[in-house]
Enzyme design. Sequence first.
Site, mmCIF file in Angstrom:
data_model
loop_
_atom_site.group_PDB
_atom_site.id
_atom_site.type_symbol
_atom_site.label_atom_id
_atom_site.label_comp_id
_atom_site.label_asym_id
_atom_site.label_seq_id
_atom_site.Cartn_x
_atom_site.Cartn_y
_atom_site.Cartn_z
ATOM 1 N N TRP B 359 29.812 28.199 36.508
ATOM 2 C CA TRP B 359 31.211 27.855 36.731
ATOM 3 C C TRP B 359 32.412 27.756 37.788
ATOM 4 C CZ3 TRP B 359 35.429 30.900 35.677
ATOM 5 C CH2 TRP B 359 36.268 31.873 35.726
ATOM 6 N N ASP B 360 31.907 28.458 38.897
ATOM 7 C CA ASP B 360 32.542 27.535 39.740
ATOM 8 C C ASP B 360 33.229 26.243 39.997
ATOM 9 O OD1 ASP B 360 31.317 30.145 40.279
ATOM 10 O OD2 ASP B 360 31.253 29.934 42.115
ATOM 11 N N GLU B 490 33.303 40.986 35.930
ATOM 12 C CA GLU B 490 32.133 41.013 35.430
ATOM 13 C C GLU B 490 32.173 42.573 36.017
ATOM 14 O OE1 GLU B 490 30.494 39.102 38.604
ATOM 15 O OE2 GLU B 490 29.783 36.796 36.264
ATOM 16 N N LYS B 602 37.206 42.763 38.670
ATOM 17 C CA LYS B 602 36.382 42.322 39.621
ATOM 18 C C LYS B 602 37.649 41.095 40.214
ATOM 19 C CE LYS B 602 31.860 40.723 40.976
ATOM 20 N NZ LYS B 602 30.745 40.188 40.334
ATOM 21 N N GLN B 603 37.946 40.068 39.460
ATOM 22 C CA GLN B 603 38.774 39.056 39.849
ATOM 23 C C GLN B 603 39.344 39.126 38.309
ATOM 24 O OE1 GLN B 603 34.072 36.325 39.345
ATOM 25 N NE2 GLN B 603 36.144 35.151 38.590
#
Lengths: 767, 767
Positions: B359-360, B490, B602-603
Amino acid sequence: MNQDYITPNEWSIIEDGFDKGRVKSSESLFSLGNGAMGQRANFEETYTGETFQGSYIAGVYYPDKTRVGWWKNGYPEYFAKVLNAPNWIGIRILVNGEEFDLNTCTKVENYQRELNMKEGWHKRIFTATTPYGIELKVEAKRFLSLAHDELGVINFNIIPLNQSAEISFIPYIDAGITNQDSNWDDKFWEITNVQNEEKQAFIESHTNKTHYYVCTFMESKLLLDGNEIDVTAEKASTDKQASLQYTQQVEKGQSFSIQKYAGYVTSLNHEKNQLIDAAKQVLAEGIQLGYDALLKLQQEAWANIWAMSDITIEGDVKAQQGIRFNIFQLNQTYLGKDARLNIGPKGFTGEKYGGSTYWDTEAYCIPFYMATKDQEVARNLLTYRYKHLGKAIENAEKLGFTNGAALYPMVTMNGEESHNEWEITFEEIHRNGAIAFAIYNYHRFTGDYSYIPEMGMEVLIGIARFWQQRATFSTHKNKWVILGVTGPNEYENNVNNNWYTNYIAKWCMEYMLENLNILKQGFAADYARILEKTNIQDQELEQMKEICDAMYFPYSEEHGVYLQQDGFLDKEMIRVKDLDAKQRPINQHWSWDRILRSPYIKQADTLQGFYFFEDHFSETELEKHFDFYEPFTVHESSLSPCVHSIQAAKLNRMEQAYQFYLRTSRLDLDDYNKEVEEGCHITSMAGTWMSIVEGFGGMRVKDDQLHFSSKIPTQWDSYSFKVNFRNQILTVKVSKSGVDFKLKGAEQMQVMVNGESRMIQTETMSV
Amino acid sequence: MNQDYITPNEWSIIEDGFDKGRVKSSESLFSLGNGAMGQRANFEETYTGETFQGSYIAGVYYPDKTRVGWWKNGYPEYFAKVLNAPNWIGIRILVNGEEFDLNTCTKVENYQRELNMKEGWHKRIFTATTPYGIELKVEAKRFLSLAHDELGVINFNIIPLNQSAEISFIPYIDAGITNQDSNWDDKFWEITNVQNEEKQAFIESHTNKTHYYVCTFMESKLLLDGNEIDVTAEKASTDKQASLQYTQQVEKGQSFSIQKYAGYVTSLNHEKNQLIDAAKQVLAEGIQLGYDALLKLQQEAWANIWAMSDITIEGDVKAQQGIRFNIFQLNQTYLGKDARLNIGPKGFTGEKYGGSTYWDTEAYCIPFYMATKDQEVARNLLTYRYKHLGKAIENAEKLGFTNGAALYPMVTMNGEESHNEWEITFEEIHRNGAIAFAIYNYHRFTGDYSYIPEMGMEVLIGIARFWQQRATFSTHKNKWVILGVTGPNEYENNVNNNWYTNYIAKWCMEYMLENLNILKQGFAADYARILEKTNIQDQELEQMKEICDAMYFPYSEEHGVYLQQDGFLDKEMIRVKDLDAKQRPINQHWSWDRILRSPYIKQADTLQGFYFFEDHFSETELEKHFDFYEPFTVHESSLSPCVHSIQAAKLNRMEQAYQFYLRTSRLDLDDYNKEVEEGCHITSMAGTWMSIVEGFGGMRVKDDQLHFSSKIPTQWDSYSFKVNFRNQILTVKVSKSGVDFKLKGAEQMQVMVNGESRMIQTETMSV
């Protein structure tokens, strides 16, 4: 499910007729074991059809390198694999030089297999016609000796029916075996010596990494029409196999037999460099006793087992067969003689699952062993965990816990964790609770408190420390919470505040605190030793109390029930009965995520807590929770129906209890899950036993007394079970007219029947 | 992190001095690519030190059999592996018959590597002394031609400095390569032909399973003191390798050079049985042009790329070097010429992660490609997903969805899912949202609506249907919920009602409904075709509306913020800054369960939603959420700092924005995560670009107009970036005194600067 597979019989498992499609399933069902070794019911002779070869030695395993998709911190390095051990049963048969093989015979008639549970042996009889037209009558019987548990004995008999024939028996031992269950196709065994002597053969091999040394051995006798004859053997060997060939001209109608004595001696019980000597000793004793005497010893040994553990059911042969099969398999798997061993979920019937010890032992098996064996057996199972306490502390350290917190492994052979799915290994931490509960249960049943000061207290402290560190305080809820767990219901992963986990966590800490106090009051020396060893501080104890006092339990006011976990009510609450039957079992039809977000329960979870802590809740509460959760339970774990059977019986729902009972007791015999070829569900068999004794029998132990509230399914005329309660054997017989007792033991026993006291006089002084 | 590794330079990546410990890291950083093939910066000559060989061909992959611990229903059968392709760069060098190898040289001086980003080439120069005392000056330069993208060119030059020597160049091609990343050590390549001709060599090989046919080829020219000479080659070949040996006596101070022309032709672009002919054609064209002309073409091609995409930063060389490195690597990885290709997370710099498409692409890369390339490039990226719609529908079906619901894969090469951790593959479903968002974003930026009626509408319908089926109604909450997901963060798995997922799910359905209506009004033919093809029913549309109207979003009244997911506040809310620094990064120090139950992010997750849907929230709301979540964010994904940099800039927190910018732009150059030897973080490089353009530059597109709200970090004097907005190139220059524009294009452009309109005149008509 296949209800017509096994012929109903009270004492035997019987298969009538030869069906190649059933060979692997029968290999599981007809397995033999004697606690020290086990053998799937593979044919002695060559069989080129589909088969799953399995010979097992208790305690011999291989630490197979972990296989995962993406490595996550904390994963164990290996998964302990149940090892297929060298083949000791093999007897090739040549008829006029041609290999005898049921897969190539042109006709197989009157085929019958019997697993005789009363006497502990396996037999096949049949008449087969070879491709060259020779008709042979075969009878092959074997057993794994309980009296000499390194020895197996086979009596293989052939009669040529329509013509004389030259028949060769080629008994062999073979270490060139592999595991079906292997992560990386590692070589598990190293063979160091293949030795053929005049009448005997030996193979020395050892496992890689774990270095268990095993000598597989054999010796045979030959008989013609029942009389021992001397046939000179032709020796042959390869780097993996040793064989001796005995050839004899056999007249039409004459019977030619081989008695093969074989088995294993291992470095678990002998010096590794003296294994051949040890094997010769075993053979010498076996040969001297001879086949008939060994068989008689076997019958006696099983008679003794049944005398303490038999359950009879009158009026329902299938139910009778089912429960005896369960009791038989449990006794084949584990006899409690060796504190290094435990009860693998497949016993000696297959390789699946690996490892030997799950929480099944404490949650399901200990009650059976406590009630049907000498007290020492259950104590050995507890001692096993005490010996693993150091490893449990190491295991917790790997996950970031400190200060002696202990997390017992999900699966183990030697105390080290060897399961490697994060949602199980790291999160199914409720297992720690079952281990503490077994200590409580053992004391409750046996009255033997000594285990706690001697060993159990240290285990309880390690476990309590784990819960203390694992619980965290939610400022939002102003309660202690336990986040990110998997409960007994493995169809949920990484949930918050699983009720069962939170409940048993609190109970563990309270039970530890209570016993620490008992030790402080009455066991000064043990108390001092334990304080010194564990360095437990008042501050810790205070915090545990705080956590217990303010533990969070998810509850639904609307439904009046504790919730299995936070958010359970957000699911689509469609009952199992409203599911499309074609979607079941859901674990074969649905992707994992779909299972997880469904409300379906694999095995009792909240109800498991109600089972363990029955006295903490009223019957109305039980009923409410049973009615709430059972409709969402798919029982796709073999460990589920037994708990439901017990609770249904308690709630007087006898038809439901009976259906659950059938499902648990004949799970393998009727192959409910179409997977029996992989092996039998050994640990759940103890649950079957509980279904009768605690369910229908309504037996409980309270205040050092047996209590009964016995019921009987309408399908049965009567049933009986035996319980070793504090060294006296009580036989409980329940019929439609009530419950009767017989007692063997030293003194009379007071029991409670439906709340009323009854004094049972002893019949005899012999136990 | 290693800030002293790369010498700061505006246009080049430079390593000074030879350090064996850095060879693998430099092999990643100095990688070359031309969109069709890529090459780690491995040495041409033999190197016996530690190295990670990597040659890659875009679109050529191997479906490696899935490896998991326990199989779960729904797992994909394979994981698509990025394949190490045959080596085309190899040139062995013998000096007086001895192998030249930097690992064994007694002295290496004046060693310098340069990756020249302006012109697109890699060069090593050094002076080395062999074990036999011969001092050699070496200059080796190479590039992967953009103009002829099947061709790589190497110019390798040696001067013996202290004595004359017999020097052999042995150019070779080698298909005997393996993958470091392999699940089961499968053989990925089959070699069918090794062919050595007078001056050329060819190896034909193909991948197993996927059957991509590849011909690796080479031809060389030899030069002495710059003049082409004729040296007769000695041919040699094995079953995997072909080489030609050119030996020449070289006087002290004389220069001996080889120009090697080599590369791949594949069945992706040629008939598989005509690959050698195709290779000969490529060689003929390359040789005819010659090294200098090809290098000139290379310089021109890169000049064109920079003309559309360069960002300048004045006053901060490291920041300048960082952003150019990011832009350079993105262009090396994907040029948008081939709609079958996509942007792998490691590009052509390593094997890790496998697959090519995450999906990046939609979430991070499309904005970069939209603004720095012709519109067609971004459209190709959207078309790629349209072509995979059928596979996305199949993928959803495997998980139990029906009726054309589409779940795009987490990782793919050909549209099929090839990721195999359940918590990601099955549950990280928000990826579907990014794919819909990219359609919206493309239309918003380019103004090209045509993609939606032609292709995008079908994608949007498939995605909306997935959300419709995936959401379930909670009678308890009286809202629609989405259970059991993994959000962009995640470090949470299997959570309920991840705010980001619920939000984008609702948006996807609304956006689909809105566009379906537009089509109904204005694109009758397309509307009819799509209705027929998808058979979408009013009832479905109604239900989608219902879901959107009553979607549940977890919210904390106390904190005034949306909660990342249900139960987030039950965690132990210790801020990252209060963690022991030795515990970080937590993914290297904590077990997985501990990470999961921690609050650490994480992000960007909730903040990712605020980034995508900025206009839906006030700046006060953004600030509140930023202040709530950023303190718990550990940025252990390379995709995290860019979003935070953009939002920090928006909130006028310029120092924080600058720190986030540095972290994202020099992640690989300064090796923040100590892992650059595995390859560079290609997709996050597009996030770096966004940090400048959208973050500092404050560029947004609203109502078909560019809006700017530009700021500048105190560390910079000025900076500029270029944007291709609707076929005109706008250069935006920001200094401390304000923002200036230059426009190349057909007509004037109105832009909004801090809310005020400004008309920019075009400077020139040439685009």
